[in-house]
Design a protein around this motif. Structure first.
Motif, short mmCIF file in Angstrom:
data_model
loop_
_atom_site.label_atom_id
_atom_site.label_comp_id
_atom_site.label_asym_id
_atom_site.label_seq_id
_atom_site.Cartn_x
_atom_site.Cartn_y
_atom_site.Cartn_z
N THR A 86 63.49 35.18 87.88
CA THR A 86 62.06 34.91 87.75
C THR A 86 61.26 36.04 88.38
O THR A 86 61.66 36.62 89.38
N VAL A 87 60.13 36.35 87.76
CA VAL A 87 59.19 37.34 88.27
C VAL A 87 57.81 36.72 88.25
O VAL A 87 57.60 35.65 87.66
N PRO A 107 55.43 32.06 88.66
CA PRO A 107 56.76 32.58 88.32
C PRO A 107 57.12 32.29 86.87
O PRO A 107 56.75 31.26 86.31
N PRO A 159 64.56 41.36 83.68
CA PRO A 159 63.28 41.56 84.38
C PRO A 159 62.90 43.03 84.36
O PRO A 159 63.77 43.90 84.33
N ARG A 192 58.68 39.57 92.93
CA ARG A 192 59.12 38.17 92.81
C ARG A 192 58.33 37.22 93.70
O ARG A 192 58.21 36.04 93.42
N THR A 193 57.79 37.73 94.80
CA THR A 193 57.02 36.89 95.71
C THR A 193 55.84 37.69 96.27
O THR A 193 55.92 38.92 96.37
#
Length: 198
Positions: A40-41, A60, A66, A72-73
């Protein structure tokens, strides 16, 4: 004692049936087991302007593969700035952040406060401008940092009155940055915008 043909045939049928049953169980297991989670991005939840990054503007999403440098965060406590606008659904990468923006050798990112917010509103990241410093009424303004590129325009803070002007970030040489620091302390800064070619 030699076994009869029906006995041998029956045993083979049972072995084949057992093999097919095992294959059926394996196929069912492979079909129902959880798939490996895709990485997830963070992607933009809406169209975003350049400026301070707000974690609430991203959500996300799974992308395979990706993009390189995908973020990512976002830490709510970390102050980061988006260097250029983003479209809704676009993944956030480190190249979009001002801290990761790669300037040509010899240039630095220089914050400059423009006196007229309406003039600053005409700018966007990528605009080319020349700063004009007016030190005294009735005297010609002096050109500073000609043909400087706008890197980003931070979102205006509600705690800073508009009478203080608008903040922009330019790509300048360190010598121009020093001149701009002096001009901001002693002069009124305005801009001349260079038309985009074509």
């Amino acid at each position: 004692m030699i076994r009869s043909w029906p006995a041998r045939y029956g045993r083979r049928r049972r072995l084949v049936a057992a093999a097919f049953a095992a294959l059926s169980v394996l196929a069912a297991f492979l079909a129902t087991r959880p798939a490996a989670s895709a990485p997830t991005v963070l992607v933009a939840s809406r169209d975003l302007a350049a400026g301070p990054l707000d974690p609430a503007d991203f959500h996300p999403a799974a992308l395979v593969p990706p993009p390189a440098g995908a973020v990512r965060t976002i830490s709510p406590s970390a102050s980061q700035t988006l260097a250029a606008p983003m479209r809704r659904g676009e993944p956030l990468t480190d190249a979009r952040l001002l801290s990761s923006y790669r300037l040509p050798p010899g240039l630095v990112a220089t914050p400059v406060r423009i006196s007229d917010p309406a003039a600053a509103a005409l700018l966007s990241p990528g605009s080319t401008i020349t700063l004009l410093a007016s030190y005294a009424e009735g005297l010609p303004a002096r050109q500073i940092a000609p043909d400087s590129q706008v890197l980003t325009i931070p979102r205006a803070s509600s705690s800073v009155p508009s009478s203080n002007g608008s903040l922009i970030v330019l790509a300048t040489t360190i010598t121009q940055a020093a001149e701009l620091a002096t001009a901001q302390a002693h002069a009124r800064l305005s801009i001349a915008i260079k038309p985009n070619p074509g």
